[in-house]
Scaffold this active site. Structure first.
Site, mmCIF file in Angstrom:
data_model
loop_
_atom_site.group_PDB
_atom_site.id
_atom_site.type_symbol
_atom_site.label_atom_id
_atom_site.label_comp_id
_atom_site.label_asym_id
_atom_site.label_seq_id
_atom_site.Cartn_x
_atom_site.Cartn_y
_atom_site.Cartn_z
ATOM 1 N N PHE A 198 -7.273 -4.442 -3.770
ATOM 2 C CA PHE A 198 -8.219 -4.925 -4.740
ATOM 3 C C PHE A 198 -9.569 -4.703 -4.212
ATOM 4 O O PHE A 198 -9.862 -4.983 -3.006
ATOM 5 C CB PHE A 198 -7.531 -6.180 -5.094
ATOM 6 N N THR A 229 -1.189 -3.016 -2.596
ATOM 7 C CA THR A 229 -2.390 -2.663 -3.502
ATOM 8 C C THR A 229 -3.530 -3.098 -2.802
ATOM 9 O O THR A 229 -3.560 -4.231 -2.424
ATOM 10 C CB THR A 229 -2.053 -3.417 -4.743
#
Length: 269
Positions: free
Chosen positions: A167, A165
């Site tokens: 960020f 992921t």
């Protein structure tokens, strides 16, 4: 320092990597996290914007557009290793954030485990620990299992072994332009193409003719304007900073509306 979720969430992990000595506060929703930032309750927020298998976290991008006065100053790519957490025995349903459920779809489908959306991965783990319902598990991190006293029933259940992921770190302030940065940076923005034939092609050509590489491009329907779209775009600021700045200048002239989110050091993937 703010993030969306509860202690033990992946966003909490990302905060710990980026700012190991800072106390962070979790909020139930992305909107509440953004509101805390815009109102000055916190100075910085760490937010997921994109997953390597489930795609973009669109609400974060939408809120960046909706709320002015914010800028992206940093990014971090975090590995995500989902675990099935709960109590010994057959599992019939799994609670987790919709993104986490999507990232484990094949695993859940193959075992006929029903997906149940929850606001947060760590929050799902906490709920399973508190409610102790037979057949109910959570999808969250191994750290969440330790925090809430759950068994790790299965590890690395995500469909993609390279699941990650991305960020972003957001703070209040004016977004930095490519010309104010250096090589090895990335620029994020959103724009609405001009209302004429070929306008999207013309917008993308602003970058193509200067060999500026796009690293993200996706569209989003615009509220109150059926079948009209806003485009979210990231591009690399590599050796030729002047070319990146010129490309942005051209896009600003070619677009009906544009919002720059920031230029920041690109994370090593």
């Amino acid at each position: 320092m703010a993030y969306q979720g509860e202690p033990g969430a992946y966003s909490d992990e990302a905060v710990s990597v980026l700012y190991p000595d800072v106390d962070a506060v979790g909020f139930a929703t992305f909107r509440l996290t953004f509101e805390a930032l815009t109102m000055g309750a916190v100075d910085v927020a760490v937010l997921p914007v994109e997953n390597s298998s489930a795609g973009v976290v669109q609400e974060v991008s939408d809120l960046l557009w909706e709320l002015p006065g914010l800028r992206v100053v940093r990014e971090h790519v975090h590995p995500v290793r989902h675990c099935l957490l709960g109590w010994p025995g057959p599992v019939e349903r799994a609670l987790s954030h919709p993104q986490a459920l999507a990232q484990c779809d094949a695993y859940l489908h193959s075992r006929q485990i029903r997906s149940v959306a929850y606001h947060d991965t760590a929050g799902a783990a906490r709920a399973v620990a508190e409610q102790r319902q037979p057949g109910t598990a959570a999808i969250a991190s191994k750290a969440a299992a330790a925090r809430y006293g759950l068994y790790v029933l299965a590890e690395s259940i995500q469909d993609d072994s390279e699941n990650r992921t991305r960020f972003i770190v957001v703070e209040r302030g004016t977004a930095t332009r490519p010309g104010e940065s250096g090589a090895g940076h990335k620029c994020s923005l959103a724009f609405v193409a001009a209302h004429r034939p070929g306008s999207l092609s013309q917008a993308l050509d602003c970058f193509a003719r200067r060999d500026v590489n796009l690293t993200r491009l996706d569209s989003r329907p615009m509220k109150g304007r059926p079948f009209e779209y806003r485009f979210y775009l990231d591009f690399a600021v590599n050796g030729n900073v002047a070319a990146a700045e010129a490309s942005l200048n051209d896009l600003e002239e070619a677009s009906a509306e544009i919002r720059l989110f920031g230029t920041y050091p690109a994370s090593a993937v």
